[in-house]
Every structure is written in structure tokens, then in C-alpha cells.
Design an enzyme around this catalytic site. Structure first.
Site, short mmCIF file in Angstrom:
data_model
loop_
_atom_site.label_atom_id
_atom_site.label_comp_id
_atom_site.label_asym_id
_atom_site.label_seq_id
_atom_site.Cartn_x
_atom_site.Cartn_y
_atom_site.Cartn_z
N GLU A 26 -22.98 3.67 1.61
CA GLU A 26 -23.18 2.40 1.54
C GLU A 26 -22.09 1.83 1.68
OE1 GLU A 26 -27.85 2.11 1.90
OE2 GLU A 26 -26.88 2.45 -0.06
N CYS B 143 1.15 -1.16 -0.23
CA CYS B 143 0.09 -0.22 -0.09
C CYS B 143 0.88 1.40 -0.15
CB CYS B 143 -0.96 -0.34 1.09
SG CYS B 143 -2.04 1.15 1.04
N THR C 188 -25.63 2.27 12.13
CA THR C 188 -26.46 1.49 11.00
C THR C 188 -27.40 2.45 10.46
OG1 THR C 188 -29.01 0.74 10.01
CG2 THR C 188 -28.82 1.28 12.17
#
Lengths: 552, 790
Positions: A523, A190, A446
């Protein structure tokens, strides 16, 4: 990088006091203008020769770095005055005939269109204070932060933890912490995280020699290499012998507290690497590859832009592809919701036998090995990241495929809440609490929405994702029916999860686009948060269990 | 195995006998429970579910409840409980969320009775009603508690914990309808079994999950809870709000807690991680466990008292696959090994401490200088090992008494008050301080000051530099130094002391014999050093007569004037030497221009008094130019300072440090200096010498010290009209928009120093009031009060 920093003091900008920032900016402006003048005088030769030939390359280099940093500030500083002033300085430099950089790429993420992502300056009060905190602590707002701010509640906890791990009290010296971060990120090639932490590492006074490879680092850190490798790719192989090897290495031995700190850092950066690839985080503006001094021109696409699918044409194609299948994907969501509803209802009626439940886990575990994406397009490893780790060939190996029998890890026997937390908190106080909070927020986050639907209870879906990831690591929940995973997670989604968690460097934009096509980007970022936290917990569980076994 | 002691207790009809023993299980245990008859125990775990009979000498396996070849998750038990009314009834909680009941009375091999699959996640706890035969309660990870009637196929009622995982449920022993449940978020709830809609009471008991709770067997309202935060808390639930009555801090998260039968304040705990022991605590003594069982090699997962009315038998199951019976009598008692330790000062400076005997013994051997006469405080050690600590490990109690007379620290106070540290030429400071020391009978210190004066600024030396072609003189400066080094080599450890003693001897012109080994040298040296010392002596005598009254005045001056004139300076950081001269001694300087200085025009000090704002820096620079490098002495002086500091006279070290300023500062490392300063300031403050301590802080050059003055210097003011705090500015109230402090003379707002009469509370600008009071003693506000200002 170091010399640019030594000439100009950026830290004044991190202050919350506007007048301090003002002073700091003014001094930066003067430095920049002075350097610019120097350069111009140096250049005042016959005609302006083409770039790169004339003035002492070093001073141009230094100035360019300054300008790049200013560019970053003008785009990414949470303080309006700094943004404006930086831009003004850049403009005035441009008027003096110096080429100024422009940001390359398209916002913080290659996968998410820039317009979807929150613009700095348009954030609400809560986010602003988050940004300001982050900026004050690090002197930058990195792209990860800008993507995570889709979920401010999580971001706050994330930043707090990271800040504590890197900057607050802890058994390890500061440069060790960054170096361990580099080691961990390098395991997944990375380059984004490696670059960031190379800067930080030098900033806190790390020895630049270490950066030439792990073999140049102290023996103590070299010893950690093996644990890093196993933890990143096959955490289930960690045994108490690994721990013992680290703790009893005579003058190079680690203390338990140091080891726990290192393990937390390693797992943190392994999973952060997953996030970086999973969300396609772009290089920072002021780092290499984040900006260009070339003027924009139509024919001048950067190669990487095209390969990353960030070309506008590419985008069009994707969109049109999306349009074609818009009805398909619409049904996808509907079908998923229907399945959730069914599972909710018929749960009590349909009673699976014990053996079946057990075998479902095994099946899922086995299958998770084969969901690898077929397209093995090799991403070229970014510049010399590979020198930070040895043994490149050692990657994620599926345990069942290789005939190794790994006993299933029963979470009821060793779980984070009861065991892991206590151990971490005992050896590295307060961190257990912070990580615990982070897990909790990630797991329970959520908004009760799914794509275009509102008021949906998504707990079942979240649990399926979480447990699927743990399943890939061989961690089993006795009280979970692994059949649900098959019902709720379709193949393309599994491919994505598997790739992000196990071999993040292989994630492509296509994978990102091809799952959950109707879902919002926020999402998808949410999914990524679940992925990285579940991964971190899985790695931690294996490492901590080994430590516990060593201690008893 | 040597613990063969046997205990039998008579209980009602039967008697319990047994010994400390253990047996190996095939697999780690998760929970244990005892049968009502106290003769059987059930052990449950992921892959074990067996009943053992407890016999006198051993555990005997009686029944294996895991039947059938196929392993079933229903048998992977997280908890097990034996009904206290019915010997045949057992219930288990499975990790997959199933609650199973077992009937030992069934004739078949499979004793499984009923299966409740209502929980969606792991069931953490099951609990039978203490008196009702058919009522079973379960608490699960899914956040629900369910109450089952064993005569029916499904639950009777469900209690919702708002999706927080339930870790423990316990029926109250005394209240028929009440049960307590504990949660992962730290809450404890009380429920009425008849009202499933909402809990009766809820409170936060711990930070982090509450793993367990237990009702007190006798005390109706007492509930003990144990949590991940390593605490055991005892709550009194009878009051309106749950009140924490006891709190025990353990060393690891608390997995189980069980009250000890027949002992009102005892409870047993075991931990979930790291710590494998079982502790029995007396909640009134929350720091040291009353008893400790150390048999297990891995974490203890289940504990149970064998009989509800017998406090001496404890059973435990562990992850190390053993089942143990512990006898209370065989427990190790940490109290026996805990030495009482303490340290305390008495009213008159006596010092007492108690510690392990062996430690004290070695310590006393290591302190030979307890009778050292040079010590400012003398201790006499009185060993008193017979101090009664009944039943405890004994410690030696030592009391150090201050020797009568030497305990007085008046010399310290006097010295601190009378020393002059700055504001005058170095030579004067030294002379003055030497005089102060001599008057207090501290000759050695006095001589040191004199020496310093000679080293750094005596005219004799100044003339020596003038004549520095004269070899004899030059060497006379060097020789004392050589001499001291020699001595040091010969008598290590005593070196610095002898040196000082020597200097004392020199000026007294005695032929002091310090050491037989040093005799020869000292004799020789005396002759030479005297040559340089005599002028100093002469000078001192000279100065004394004239300066006496001048300098004695000085402390009063500082006292009277500091509050008025010096105070404002505190607001500024004093990083450099002494930027401003305290005006007090200023007018004395014409006279203070002492004769000895005027004699040598080469000495820079002679120019000083003309300049009203001289500083020590200027002096030292001037001295530098015209003299031998003082570096030559600095090592010696530093040694001397260290010597004083080590001897406990940090006052001397700091005073010299301040007086000499730049001359020696660089030779002593920053940290040591800081250490000295803080010690001295601390001492001064203990003697309430605030002014002196403040002066020292001001004069110190160490950053860390001079910052002390700037800490917490904020004054918070309230508006005199509305009585609210004035936040933004100190003189205008934001609320009533009035100026708070008006000068009674000029009627303007006072923004600086405000002085007021404590009688009528009118006041104003300092200058204005002072001027006013010259003319009239009545209050300028016209209130008729006769103002008094101190």
C-alpha cells in the site's frame, strides 16, 4: 563498463528462445573461464599475494565486472535456466580460486524487507510475462520493476510507456533520450537512475565526453538545462518565453515535437527519481555499490548499511518501536476509516460557504509549505552526480513563503484529459495515449483494502492524496473541498508526501516508516505510484500550458 | 470590417438581419446559448456571465448576471443553456458541481432562482427538455446524470454512468423520453428518462472521451458525436445496432458539434485545442470542410446557430474573450482554394495529371528533354486548362501520350529474357548480350557490351599485357579513357553520352563528328582506338556464327529446367557470388569454349570449361593476376552504368553489374546498387517475367535484395483427411495422426518435393514418379487414371 560489454554479448540472453539463451550462456561461460585462467596463470607467482596487488588490474577489473553481471543474472533473470547457469558459472569460477561477488544490501529496496518483495522465480504467469518483456527490452530487471510489481497492472503500463519513450519511434535520437534522463535524474541527485542511464547512454553509442558535465554536451541540450531546473523545482514559473527560447535558438533550436518528447522524458524521470527515493530503491546488483567482493563477516558492515537503517539491529529497534505503538497505529487506521465514513455521510448536510472553500485551498497550499521535516540530515550526494547539472542551490522553493504571488492554476481551464492529451498526441503520436492510460491506471488503482480492512472504498483517500500533491503545485480543482485533505492526511504522511514530491533526495527510512504504520508495504508503494503520477501530471500541465500559450 | 454585407432572412413572422461582427468580452467564454427569439445570447465562463442583445450592427450588453461583490464558484460556469420554450429560464453548470437556474423574470437584481448541489464534481453539461417546461438534465464528472424538476428542490431521478465521467447530455428532439449521454471512456448511452435503473442502449463511439453530441433536428435517428480522437461520427440510432453512417476526420479534438438548421447534411464543429477555427462540414464530403470561420485567435469554446430555422447565422464564443456572429456567406470556403490534384496511368500507358497551374508551368519549363530521342518512352504534353472544375480552384490537366510505336516495351521483355547474366565466362556473356542487343536494334547497348568485353577480357588486351613493354599498345588502352574525359570536360552533361556514341562510331570505323569542339580530338583518337577495337570486332564476327544456336537455346533451357532443379535452392540465402552453376548450360560448355579464348593461354577463361563448377569469382581472380589493374577502367564503367540508369535503362545497369560482378561492384555504393536492383526487379515483375526477376534476385549480391527471395516462403498445408491446417510438421497431421502425403510408388511419406497428377491427385516423390512414368503412363496408385505431367 563499455569494454566489459564489448567482450561479452549479453543480448543473446534476452531471447525468448531457450536454445539461443543456452548458446549465449555457453559462450559467456567460456569467456569467463578463459579470463579466469589467464588471471590464474598471471598469478601463478610464488604465493597468492593479497588482492589487488598482483595481476594486471585491468583484466581483474574486467573479470569482476563480468562476475558482477553474472551475479545480477543469477538473482534477477526471469528465465530459470539463465539463473541456474549463471550461478553455476560463478561457482565454477569460485572453485578456480577467484573471489566472486555477493550482493550487498537487502533486496531491491532499503525500506522494504526483502522477504516482502516478490522473489524472481516465484512470480505468476502474468508477472512472468511482464518480467520477460522487461528483460527482453533492457537486458535486466531493475529494482524499480521488482518493487512496482506489487501492482502488476500499473507496472505493465509503466514499462510500456518507458519502453516507448526510450526505444521506439520518436523525434529524439536514442542517446539524447538517455542523456535527458540523466539530466532529469541528476536534478534530484538520484545516483541510481543516473548510473543506470549512463550505462544505457554509452550502450546506444553516446559520447562519453558528455558525461563530464552538461557543459560538454551539445548546446541544444544545454539549452534544455534551464527548463529542466524550473520543471523539477518550480514548474509554475514556466512561461511561454522559456518555450520560445528553446524553439528559436537558431541552429540549436528544438522542434516542437522534440520539445514535447524532451518534456515528457524530463517529467518522467523527475517523478521516477521521486519513486526511487520514496521507496528507497537499492543500487542495482551489477552497478557500483550493489555488490561486494569481500566475504561476509560479522564485523564488516558497510557504512551505508548502517546509515540507511538496514542493519538487522536497526530493524529490530524499528520493530520493537512498532510493537510499542501497535495499539496507537491500530487506532490510526480506525480513525482514518471513521473520518472517511463521516465525510461520506455528512457531506450533504454541512455546506461550507464559497469563501470558506476558497480559503481552504489557500490554507492547504500555504500549509503544505511548512510541513517540511525538521530533521535536515543532509544526505551526502552520491559520487559525482552533481556534475550533471549546474546551479545546485536552485531547489524547491515554496511560492508563498517567498512572497511571490503565483496565480492558482485552475484545472478546469487546462486539464490533462481535454487539453494536455491532445497536445501531446498531436506532437508525439501515441505517447499521449500511453501516458493517459498510465495516469488512469494509477488514479483508479484500488484493491478496496486498507491495512487489515477489506471492501473499503478508497477513492476519497486517493483523491485527497492526488489533489494534495497538485495543491502543492498550485493546481486547484474547483469541485474539491480541500478541507478533506486536512481530515484524511495526518502530519507525518504530509511530511512524507511533501518530501518525496519536492525534495526526494531527503527521504529517509524513518519518514517511510513513520506514516501509516499499520499499512502494508504494497500500500505504501501504491501511495508512491500516486505521488509520482500526480507529480508528473502537474509538471506536464505547466509545461504543456506554456507550449499551448506559445502556439496561440 | 469590409465584410459589410448584410443578410436578412424571412422566417415565418420575423426577419433576421445582421452582419459578421464581434464584440470583446471581459473574460474568456466557456459556453454560449441563444434565446428562443434569436435576438439575445448568453455568454458564460469562469468569470463572466452576461446576456447580449444581437442587433444589426453590434452586440449590446443587456444584463450582467454576476451580481454581488464576492466571487463565487457557483458562478464559474462550465456550461450554460437557455430554455427553448421559456425566454426567462436559464441554467448553468458550475465547475464546482452546482447546477443553478436563473429566472430573468425576477424583479430583483439577482436573478438566481434555484441551486442544486447534488453533484460531487464539476458538472460538464446541462440540458433543458425541448418541450417540457420544467425538466432539466445535468451530466457531471462524478459519473452521474441527474434529472431535475424545477418545481422541486432536488433531483427527480439519477442515472449512473458507472463512475465514468459524463461529458455531454442531450435530450432527443423527436423522442419525448429519450436522451443521449457521452462518456470519457468513449461510450455513448441512450436512456429512457422514466427508467433510471439502466440505460436502453450503449455503444462505443470513439477512442477516448466523447466530448459532445447533437441530435439531428429533423432526422429522428441521427446523432452526431465528436471526440478527442479528432472524429465526428454520425450514428443512425433507428436500427437495432447503432450504425455509423458518416465519419468526418478533423485535425484536432472535437469540442462541440451542432447540426446546421435547414441543411440536412451540414454540421458545425469547433476544437478544444490547437485549432481555433470553426468548420462547417458536409458529412458526405468528409475531407474538405464546406465552410470555415477564422475569426478567433484562441480556441472556440461555444457555438450556436442563431435561429433553429436559419442556416446563415452562427454565433461563437472563445477563450480569446470575444463573442462573434458569423455569416455563412462570409465564410471562407476551402474548396475554392483546393486544387484538384491527381495522377493516373491510362490503359495504354498514357499519363495524366492535374495540378496547380503555376506548378505545371514551371515544371514544363524545366523539362527540356521531353523530346529526347534516346528516351525509351516518349511523352507528348497536351495542356488542357479548360477542363471543367466548376466552382473550384482550377488546376491544369496535363496528359502525356505515348508516341505510337515507341510505347512498346517488347525490347525490354526480349532483352530480359535473352540476356545471359551468369554461368559462362565473362567474354561469352558479353558477346552474347551484345548480340542480343544488336538483334533488337539497340546498337548503342550492343557496343557497350562489346566494349566491356574488350576492357575486361579481350585476348587483344591479354596479349597487350603479354607485350606490355610495348608502349604503343599500353597507351592504346589508356587513350579511350583520356579521350572520354576530355569530351566530358568540353561538353558537360553530354559527356557520357558522347562517349558512348563515340565507341559506336569507333567500331563502325566511321569518322564521326560529334561536336565541333571535339572534332579534332576524335579524329586523332579514332586512329588509336581502332587499333584496339578491331580485334574485338573481328572476334564478334567470329563468335556469332558458331554461338548463335547455342545461346538461343539457353533461355528455353532455363525455362524448362528451373522449376525442377533450381527451385530448392531458393531456400538458402545466396550471399556470395554464384555458388552453384545452373546446370542448364553446362553441357554446352565444351562447345562454348570458343576459339578466341583458346588462342590466348594467358587468359584464365580458357581453363574454365574444364571445371564443371566454375564461378565468376575464379575467373575474375585469374584475370586480376594476369592483367592490367581493371581499376583503371572501373571509374569509366561506373560512369557508364550511372548514365544508363539515369536514362531510364536500369536493365542495362543491372545486367552489367551482375555480369561484371566483383569487378565494378565495389566502386558503386551499396545504396545505389540496391536502388537499381529494386527498380529492375519491379519492372520485371510488372512484365510478369518472374523467372528472370528471380534470377536477378539470386544473382544480386546486395543483402537486402537477396533476402527478397526468402520472404514469405512459408507454405501452409492442410491435412487431406480432416482438412485442418497442419501446424507442427508438414507431413503428419496432429489430429488424425495420419501421414498426409504418401508416395504412390514407394508408400513412404514424402518430405521433400511432392509431385502429383492434377487429374487424379495421386503423386509422390519426384524421382519415383519420373521413373514410374518411364515404364507406364497409368497412375501408380492404381486408380486407372492416365496421368499427365507437364
Amino acid at each position: 563498463m563499455a569494454e566489459g560489454d564489448s567482450e561479452v554479448r549479453w543480448d543473446g540472453l534476452c531471447s525468448r528462445d531457450p536454445s539461443t539463451r543456452e548458446t549465449a550462456l555457453e559462450s559467456i561461460r567460456q569467456t569467463v573461464l578463459r579470463k579466469t585462467e589467464d588471471l590464474r596463470w598471471g598469478r601463478e607467482a610464488p604465493l597468492r599475494p593479497p588482492d589487488g596487488l598482483s595481476p594486471p588490474a585491468a583484466s581483474l577489473d574486467g573479470l569482476n565486472r563480468l562476475l558482477a553481471h553474472l551475479l545480477m543474472l543469477s538473482k534477477r533473470c526471469p528465465f530459470k535456466d539463465v539463473r541456474e547457469k549463471s550461478e553455476f558459472i560463478l561457482k565454477s569460477v569460485q572453485e578456480l580460486g577467484i573471489r566472486i561477488p555477493r550482493p550487498l544490501g537487502h533486496g531491491p529496496s532499503r525500506f522494504i524487507p526483502e522477504k516482502e518483495i516478490l522473489q524472481v522465480g516465484s512470480e505468476d504467469a502474468q508477472m512472468h510475462s511482464l518480467f520477460a518483456d522487461s528483460f527482453a527490452a533492457l537486458g535486466r530487471l531493475d529494482n524499480i520493476t521488482l518493487v512496482m510489481v506489487f501492482h502488476p497492472q500499473y507496472l505493465e503500463s509503466f514499462l510500456k510507456t518507458q519502453h516507448y519513450l526510450l526505444q521506439m519511434d520518436g523525434p529524439l535520437p536514442l542517446h539524447f533520450r538517455h542523456y535527458i534522463g540523466i539530466m532529469a535524474a541528476a536534478r534530484h541527485q538520484c545516483s541510481y537512475l543516473v548510473n543506470l542511464h549512463v550505462n544505457d547512454f554509452l550502450h546506444v553509442g553516446g559520447d562519453p565526453k558528455w558525461l563530464n558535465g552538461l557543459e560538454n554536451a551539445p548546446q541544444k541540450l544545454q539549452n534544455l538545462g534551464e527548463l529542466n531546473k524550473v520543471l523539477a523545482h518550480r514548474p509554475w514559473l514556466i512561461t511561454k518565453e522559456h518555450i520560445e527560447g528553446l524553439l528559436k535558438a537558431e541552429e540549436h533550436s528544438w522542434s516542437l515535437a522534440e520539445l514535447v518528447h524532451a518534456v515528457v522524458l524530463l517529467t518522467h524521470y523527475h517523478s521516477l527519481a521521486s519513486f526511487t527515493f520514496g521507496c528507497g530503491i537499492s543500487p542495482e546488483i551489477h552497478c557500483d555499490g550493489g555488490h561486494t567482493f569481500r566475504p561476509p563477516s560479522v564485523s564488516n558492515y558497510c557504512i551505508c548499511d548502517i546509515t540507511n537503517g538496514n542493519h538487522s539491529m536497526d530493524e529490530m529497534q524499528v520493530n520493537s518501536a512498532g510493537n510499542v505503538s501497535v495499539s496507537d497505529s491500530f487506532f490510526e487506521v480506525e480513525a482514518l476509516m471513521e473520518k472517511m465514513r463521516q465525510l461520506q455521510e455528512c457531506r450533504d448536510e454541512e455546506e461550507a460557504s464559497q469563501e470558506e472553500m476558497a480559503s481552504r485551498f489557500e490554507i492547504e497550499k500555504r500549509e503544505s509549505m511548512f510541513v517540511f521535516s525538521s530533521d535536515d540530515e543532509e544526505v551526502t550526494p552520491a559520487r559525482d552526480v552533481s556534475r550533471h547539472f549546474e546551479d545546485t542551490s536552485y531547489g524547491y522553493k515554496d511560492f508563498s513563503r517567498h512572497g511571490m504571488h503565483v496565480p492558482t492554476f485552475r484545472v478546469q481551464d487546462y486539464c490533462w484529459e481535454d487539453h494536455g492529451y491532445s497536445l501531446v498526441n498531436r506532437l508525439y503520436p501515441d505517447v499521449g495515449q500511453l501516458i493517459d492510460e498510465k495516469f488512469h491506471i494509477a488514479y483508479n488503482l484500488t484493491y478496496n483494502t486498507m491495512a487489515m480492512h477489506k471492501d473499503v472504498d478508497t477513492s476519497m483517500l486517493r483523491r485527497a492524496i492526488w489533489n494534495y500533491i497538485h495543491c502543492m503545485f498550485g493546481i486547484r480543482y474547483d469541485d474539491y473541498d480541500y478541507g478533506e485533505i486536512n481530515q484524511l492526511l495526518d502530519r507525518s504522511f504530509k511530511v512524507y508526501i511533501k518530501t518525496v514530491v519536492c525534495t526526494p533526495e531527503k527521504v529517509t527510512k524513518r519518514m517511510y516508516d513513520s506514516f501509516w504504520r499499520q499499512f502494508k508495504h504494497s500500500e505504501k508503494v501504491h501511495v508512491n505510484l500516486l505521488l509520482i503520477e500526480a507529480r508528473m501530471q502537474a509538471e506536464l500541465l505547466y509545461a504543456l500550458r506554456a507550449i499551448t500559450r506559445y502556439m496561440t | 470590417m469590409e465584410k459589410m454585407s448584410r443578410v436578412s432572412t424571412a422566417l415565418g413572422g420575423g426577419a433576421l438581419t445582421g452582419r459578421t461582427m464581434h464584440c470583446h468580452l471581459d473574460a474568456p467564454a466557456n459556453a454560449i446559448s441563444v434565446c428562443r427569439d434569436a435576438a439575445q445570447v448568453v455568454v458564460a465562463g469562469r468569470s463572466i456571465f452576461k446576456i447580449y442583445a444581437i442587433e444589426d450592427e453590434q452586440f449590446v450588453e443587456k444584463l450582467n448576471l454576476r451580481v454581488g461583490r464576492k466571487p463565487s464558484l457557483n458562478l464559474s460556469c462550465a456550461d450554460v443553456v437557455w430554455h427553448q420554450m421559456d425566454e426567462n429560464l436559464l441554467a448553468t453548470a458550475a465547475t464546482n458541481g452546482v447546477v443553478v437556474t436563473w429566472n430573468l423574470g425576477r424583479p430583483s437584481r439577482n436573478k438566481q432562482d434555484q441551486l442544486f448541489t447534488e453533484h460531487k464534481r464539476t458538472v460538464n453539461k446541462v440540458c433543458f427538455h425541448p418541450t417540457e417546461a420544467h425538466v432539466l438534465l445535468s451530466g457531471s464528472q462524478d459519473g452521474f446524470m441527474k434529472c431535475f424538476d424545477l418545481r422541486r428542490k432536488d433531483s427527480v431521478s439519477t442515472f449512473s454512468g458507472q463512475s465514468e465521467s459524463v461529458r455531454d447530455v442531450q435530450f432527443s428532439i423527436r423522442d419525448y423520453f429519450t436522451f443521449a449521454s457521452t462518456f470519457e471512456n468513449g461510450n455513448v448511452q441512450l436512456w429512457d428518462i422514466r427508467r433510471p435503473d439502466r440505460c436502453e442502449r450503449m455503444f462505443t463511439a470513439h477512442n477516448g472521451p466523447v466530448f459532445c453530441c447533437d441530435w439531428h433536428p429533423e432526422d429522428r435517428g441521427w446523432l452526431a458525436t465528436g471526440g478527442r480522437d479528432k472524429m465526428v461520427k454520425v450514428w443512425d440510432m433507428t436500427t437495432h445496432r447503432a450504425k455509423e453512417v458518416h465519419c468526418v476526420q478533423t485535425i484536432a479534438s472535437v469540442a462541440r458539434v451542432k447540426w446546421r438548421p435547414e441543411c440536412r447534411h451540414h454540421l458545425a464543429t469547433c476544437s478544444m485545442m490547437v485549432d481555433h477555427n470553426i468548420y462547417v462540414w458536409d458529412v458526405r464530403r468528409p475531407f474538405v470542410p464546406a465552410a470555415m470561420f477564422e475569426e478567433h485567435r484562441d480556441v472556440t469554446t461555444g457555438i450556436a446557430w442563431r435561429h433553429p430555422h436559419d442556416p446563415s447565422f452562427l454565433l461563437s464564443g472563445s477563450k480569446d474573450s470575444t463573442l462573434c456572429q458569423h455569416l455563412f456567406r462570409d465564410a471562407s470556403q476551402p474548396v475554392e482554394r483546393a486544387n484538384p490534384e491527381g495522377l493516373c496511368y491510362g490503359l495504354f500507358g498514357d499519363l495524366a495529371f492535374a495540378a496547380k497551374e503555376s506548378l505545371v508551368a514551371t515544371e514544363s519549363g524545366r523539362k527540356p528533354y521531353a523530346g529526347d530521342r534516346r528516351h525509351p518512352i516518349f511523352f507528348k504534353r497536351k495542356l488542357d486548362p479548360s477542363e471543367p472544375f466548376v466552382g473550384l480552384a482550377s488546376s491544369a490537366l496535363s496528359v502525356f501520350e505515348i508516341e505510337p510505336g515507341s510505347g512498346s516495351m517488347s525490347w525490354f521483355v526480349d532483352t530480359a529474357e535473352r540476356y545471359a547474366l551468369a554461368g559462362r565466362p565473362l567474354a561469352e556473356l558479353c558477346d552474347h548480350n551484345a548480340k542480343v542487343a544488336r538483334e533488337l536494334g539497340r546498337n548503342q547497348v550492343a557496343q557497350t557490351w562489346t566494349m566491356l568485353r574488350i576492357i575486361y577480357c579481350s585476348p587483344g588486351l591479354a596479349s597487350a599485357t603479354n607485350l606490355n613493354h610495348s608502349v604503343g599498345k599500353g597507351s592504346s588502352c589508356g587513350l579511350p579513357l583520356m579521350n572520354s574525359f576530355n569530351l566530358k570536360d568540353m561538353a558537360p552533361g553530354l559527356g557520357s553520352e558522347t562517349r558512348l556514341d563515340r565507341s559506336k562510331g569507333d567500331t563502325r570505323s566511321d569518322t564521326v563528328l560529334l561536336d565541333s569542339s571535339a572534332t579534332l580530338l576524335t579524329n586523332e583518337d579514332n586512329e588509336e582506338t581502332e587499333g584496339s577495337d578491331v580485334p574485338a570486332d573481328y572476334l564478334l564476327g567470329d563468335v556469332e556464327g558458331e554461338e548463335d544456336e547455342l545461346y538461343l537455346l539457353e533461355p528455353e533451357h532455363a525455362h524448362a529446367e528451373e522449376p525442377e532443379y533450381v527451385l530448392p535452392q531458393e531456400a538458402f540465402p545466396l550471399r556470395h557470388e554464384i555458388v552453384d552453376t545452373p546446370p542448364g548450360p553446362e553441357h554446352l560448355q565444351d562447345k562454348a569454349d570458343s576459339p578466341h579464348v583458346s588462342g590466348s593461354e594467358a587468359d584464365a577463361a580458357s581453363m574454365v570449361p574444364v571445371d564443371s563448377s566454375f564461378s565468376l569469382i575464379s575467373v575474375s581472380h585469374a584475370l586480376y593476376d594476369s592483367r592490367l589493374p581493371p581499376d583503371f577502367f572501373s571509374a569509366l564503367v561506373c560512369d557508364m552504368l550511372r548514365f544508363y540508369a539515369e536514362q531510364g535503362d536500369v536493365q542495362m545497369a543491372v545486367s552489367v553489374l551482375i555480369v561484371l560482378g566483383e569487378r565494378v561492384r565495389k566502386d558503386i555504393d551499396e545504396q545505389t546498387q540496391e536502388h537499381w536492383y529494386t527498380s529492375y526487379i519491379d519492372l520485371l515483375q510488372r512484365f510478369c517475367l518472374w523467372n528472370v526477376s528471380n534470377q536477378v534476385v539470386k544473382l544480386s549480391t546486395s543483402r537486402a535484395i537477396s533476402c527478397l527471395n526468402q520472404a514469405s516462403t512459408t507454405l501452409h498445408v492442410n491435412c487431406s483427411h480432416c482438412k485442418r491446417p497442419m501446424s507442427s510438421r508438414g507431413w503428419v497431421c496432429d489430429r488424425c495422426h495420419r501421414c498426409a502425403s504418401m508416395c504412390a510408388v514407394c508408400h513412404h511419406v514424402v518430405k521433400g518435393l511432392f509431385v502429383w497428377c492434377q487429374g487424379c491427385s495421386h503423386g509422390g516423390h519426384l524421382q519415383h514418379i519420373m521413373k514410374w512414368l518411364e515404364g507406364s503412363s497409368h497412375c501408380p496408385a492404381g486408380c486407372g487414371h492416365l496421368c499427365e505431367y507437364s
